[in-house]
Design an enzyme around this catalytic site. Structure first.
Site, PDB file in Angstrom:
ATOM      1  N   SER A   1      -7.607   4.046  -3.492  1.00  0.00           N
ATOM      2  CA  SER A   1      -6.681   3.325  -2.614  1.00  0.00           C
ATOM      3  C   SER A   1      -5.208   3.672  -2.819  1.00  0.00           C
ATOM      4  O   SER A   1      -4.397   3.410  -1.944  1.00  0.00           O
ATOM      5  CB  SER A   1      -6.869   1.814  -2.754  1.00  0.00           C
ATOM      6  OG  SER A   1      -6.342   1.356  -3.979  1.00  0.00           O
TER       7      SER A   1
ATOM      8  N   LYS B   1      -1.466  -1.849  -6.458  1.00  0.00           N
ATOM      9  CA  LYS B   1      -0.939  -1.625  -5.102  1.00  0.00           C
ATOM     10  C   LYS B   1       0.580  -1.494  -5.166  1.00  0.00           C
ATOM     11  O   LYS B   1       1.202  -1.732  -6.190  1.00  0.00           O
ATOM     12  CB  LYS B   1      -1.306  -2.789  -4.167  1.00  0.00           C
ATOM     13  CG  LYS B   1      -2.774  -3.086  -4.057  1.00  0.00           C
ATOM     14  CD  LYS B   1      -3.555  -2.002  -3.376  1.00  0.00           C
ATOM     15  CE  LYS B   1      -5.042  -2.353  -3.371  1.00  0.00           C
ATOM     16  NZ  LYS B   1      -5.882  -1.237  -3.089  1.00  0.00           N
TER      17      LYS B   1
END
Length: 183
Positions: A38, A79
């Site tokens: 990701s 993230k």
């Protein structure tokens, strides 16, 4: 010095070292392993990183910081901070707009050049995906760099600051990829 005293001194030194190492790991720095794709191309699956746990106890997050936080599934996610409290977030034409102002995301340039089938980041407004016009106080809006394959705030919502473990920008393993990540 007697053998008994020397052994006792060594045991004390080892105990202090173990306590210090444990304290540093628990309160200051901790290792983490990137799990998944990701954050590609910035981070790779199985990269090992150092998380600075003090960073947000003594300071505030900044846009584009890479953070580690506890997700609802009992896992830690890595993230990038896109929206801070009070920000209005929008993507259009593969460009990030914060409070109406366009922002460059140079860490995405490599992926954008490879695409032939549409934008890296599908267009959206914060209100469309969260029902809120701005990021609430005490929360962050985060996204993975691999926008097409990232479970992030577009799917799991805002991240409460009390779930943030810390900031990370040091890859220490594999040694061939060791580096400090600049925004």
């Amino acid at each position: 010095m007697t053998k008994k005293n020397e052994t006792w001194e060594w045991l004390k030194a080892i105990a202090i070292a173990v306590l210090l190492a444990g304290g540093i790991r628990y309160f200051v720095f901790a290792p983490i392993i990137v799990d998944g794709q990701s954050m590609m191309p910035t981070l790779h699956d199985h990269d090992r990183m150092i998380v600075n746990k003090l960073s947000y106890r003594i300071g505030e997050p900044h846009r584009f910081d890479i953070i580690v936080f506890h997700a609802e599934e009992g896992k830690d996610y890595i993230k990038r901070v896109i929206g801070l409290p009070g920000d209005h977030i929008e993507y259009k034409n593969d460009t990030l707009y914060v409070n109406g102002k366009p922002y460059k995301e140079p860490y995405l340039d490599q992926y954008k050049k490879q695409l032939v089938d549409g934008p890296l980041t599908e267009p959206f407004t914060l209100e469309e995906i969260t029902g809120k016009k701005t990021v609430p106080k005490g929360y962050l809006f985060v996204m993975g760099d691999n926008r097409r394959f990232s479970k992030d705030s577009r799917h799991i919502g805002f991240i409460p600051m009390d779930k943030v473990v810390g900031k990370t920008n040091i890859v220490y393993w594999p040694l061939s990829d060791a580096r400090i990540i600049n925004k």
